[in-house]
Design a protein around this motif. Sequence first.
Motif, short mmCIF file in Angstrom:
data_model
loop_
_atom_site.label_atom_id
_atom_site.label_comp_id
_atom_site.label_asym_id
_atom_site.label_seq_id
_atom_site.Cartn_x
_atom_site.Cartn_y
_atom_site.Cartn_z
N GLY A 112 35.22 35.36 47.73
CA GLY A 112 36.28 36.04 47.00
C GLY A 112 37.63 35.39 47.25
O GLY A 112 37.78 34.55 48.15
N ASP A 113 38.62 35.82 46.47
CA ASP A 113 39.98 35.32 46.69
C ASP A 113 40.48 35.72 48.08
O ASP A 113 41.17 34.94 48.75
CB ASP A 113 40.93 35.86 45.62
N GLY A 114 40.09 36.92 48.53
CA GLY A 114 40.53 37.37 49.85
C GLY A 114 39.91 36.53 50.96
O GLY A 114 40.56 36.18 51.94
N ALA A 115 38.62 36.20 50.78
CA ALA A 115 37.91 35.41 51.79
C ALA A 115 38.53 34.03 51.96
O ALA A 115 38.39 33.39 53.01
CB ALA A 115 36.44 35.28 51.39
N VAL A 171 35.14 30.21 44.08
CA VAL A 171 36.08 31.26 44.46
C VAL A 171 36.20 32.24 43.30
O VAL A 171 36.81 31.92 42.27
CB VAL A 171 37.47 30.67 44.81
N GLU A 172 35.62 33.40 43.46
CA GLU A 172 35.70 34.41 42.40
C GLU A 172 37.03 35.14 42.56
O GLU A 172 37.14 36.09 43.34
CB GLU A 172 34.53 35.38 42.50
N ASN A 173 38.01 34.68 41.83
CA ASN A 173 39.34 35.29 41.92
C ASN A 173 39.41 36.47 40.94
O ASN A 173 39.69 36.30 39.76
CB ASN A 173 40.41 34.24 41.60
N ASN A 174 39.14 37.66 41.49
CA ASN A 174 39.19 38.86 40.63
C ASN A 174 40.51 39.61 40.82
O ASN A 174 40.64 40.76 40.45
CB ASN A 174 37.98 39.77 40.89
N GLY A 175 41.45 38.94 41.43
CA GLY A 175 42.81 39.49 41.51
C GLY A 175 43.09 40.37 42.70
O GLY A 175 44.24 40.62 43.04
N TYR A 176 42.04 40.83 43.37
CA TYR A 176 42.23 41.77 44.48
C TYR A 176 41.25 41.52 45.62
O TYR A 176 40.10 41.15 45.40
CB TYR A 176 42.01 43.22 43.99
N ALA A 177 41.74 41.76 46.81
CA ALA A 177 40.86 41.84 47.99
C ALA A 177 40.98 43.30 48.45
O ALA A 177 42.05 43.72 48.88
CB ALA A 177 41.33 40.89 49.08
N MET A 178 39.94 44.04 48.30
CA MET A 178 39.98 45.50 48.42
C MET A 178 41.11 46.01 47.53
O MET A 178 41.07 45.77 46.33
CB MET A 178 40.12 45.94 49.88
MG LIG Z 1 38.76 39.50 45.21
#
Ligand SMILES: [Mg+2]
Length: 367
Positions: free
Chosen positions: A142-145, A169-176
């Motif tokens: 993820g983007d957060g990772a 990198v799956e950038n879905n805009g949010y980490a939690m």
């Molecule tokens: Mg994310």
Amino acid sequence: MTAQEKIHLYREMVRVRCFEQKCVKTYNNCYMGGWLILTIGQEALPVAVRSLMGPDDHTISGCRGLGSALASGMSMESIMAELCGTVTGCSQGKGGMFSLFSPANRHWGCYPIAAAQTPVALGLSFALKYQEKEGVVFCYLGDGAMNQGVFHETLNLAGLFDIPTVFLVENNGYAMGTSVRRSSAFKDYLAQRAEAYDIEWDLVEGWKMDQLLEKLQIARERALKTSRPTVLEVQTYRYYGFSIADANNKKYRTPEEIEYHKKHRDPLAHWKAQLSQEGILDEAGVKEIQKEAKAEAEAALETALDSPIPQISDIGKHVYWEVDHETPASQQGRYFFNDEPDVADSICHAKVREIPSWLGKYDPPPR
Ligand SMILES: [Mg+2]
Ligand SMILES: Cc1ncc(C[n+]2csc(CCOP(=O)(O)OP(=O)(O)O)c2C)c(N)n1
């Protein structure tokens, strides 16, 4: 691609979505516990990845790994039962969401610790190179990772030793509940950080199947021909909260934002529109695919709930091969190094401790 292959990609995305929608209902009806982290909105990537894989290619994912597990070829039954905690699950119902492994499908699981899968992916890819196999490892994160230190160590080694890994990198805009802008320092794009390691990077609109296939293919070819890694940033969006338990998911983002993505960037709708434009899939075909996927998910749930929960006496099994096979190493309590049994004995022992009585008291809810 033939028309059949294109329809297959659509069917696979529908399978992921229907399966996960069934999981939501099942969870809310209390037949599932623990984590449930959904791929809905992000279905195109795992399906695209799988469609390009050769016999020596592997996948490994982070916590948002239901889609990659299902797309890997794992059956709905084995995943549903794992999530319901029953013995027909892929890890005999003892692991749940983060134990969706399938060596037979060369899928090495969903890692719950952010970025923990990245050095494992590096090791898998190193092994492929070492054994002179024509293979690539696709590693989801993820983007957060991306902000985890271990990911940077992984990139360093991948760049240094020419390791054939494709980092997705799956950038879905949010980490939690934290947006990328609030958590991450970068210039224009997250993937640009790869430049620091002399690694090629690219961006892809993750709701567009054709674009995904094209860019994944470039990354895969690079890995196969030159053994060089790639960081591919996949712009995407999750419709649900971080996990099923995320009551604030419409507070850290607006309902309008969610609606925008559903309306304009839905991977299923996008691919469906293309196939319909090409005249190879009509509404009747779509309905049939949906019907089949729903029936498959329903049948998987039935099987999962008809299976028993694991025996308490099996709690120590399927952790170490040595214990399951009662090897001398397991008697000594040292599984990896056998030269100092005395020291090992004093540090740990292989025997399963007495099971606390409260563990036996779990009863699944009545059906
Ligand atoms: Mg994310
Ligand atoms: C090392 C570590 N720190 C914190 C957490 C708690 N945690 C679980 S998922 C997550 C955010 C993950 O965000 P991202 O990598 O963007 O993946 P996404 O859920 O968006 O797919 C965090 C902080 C964790 N699992 N591991």
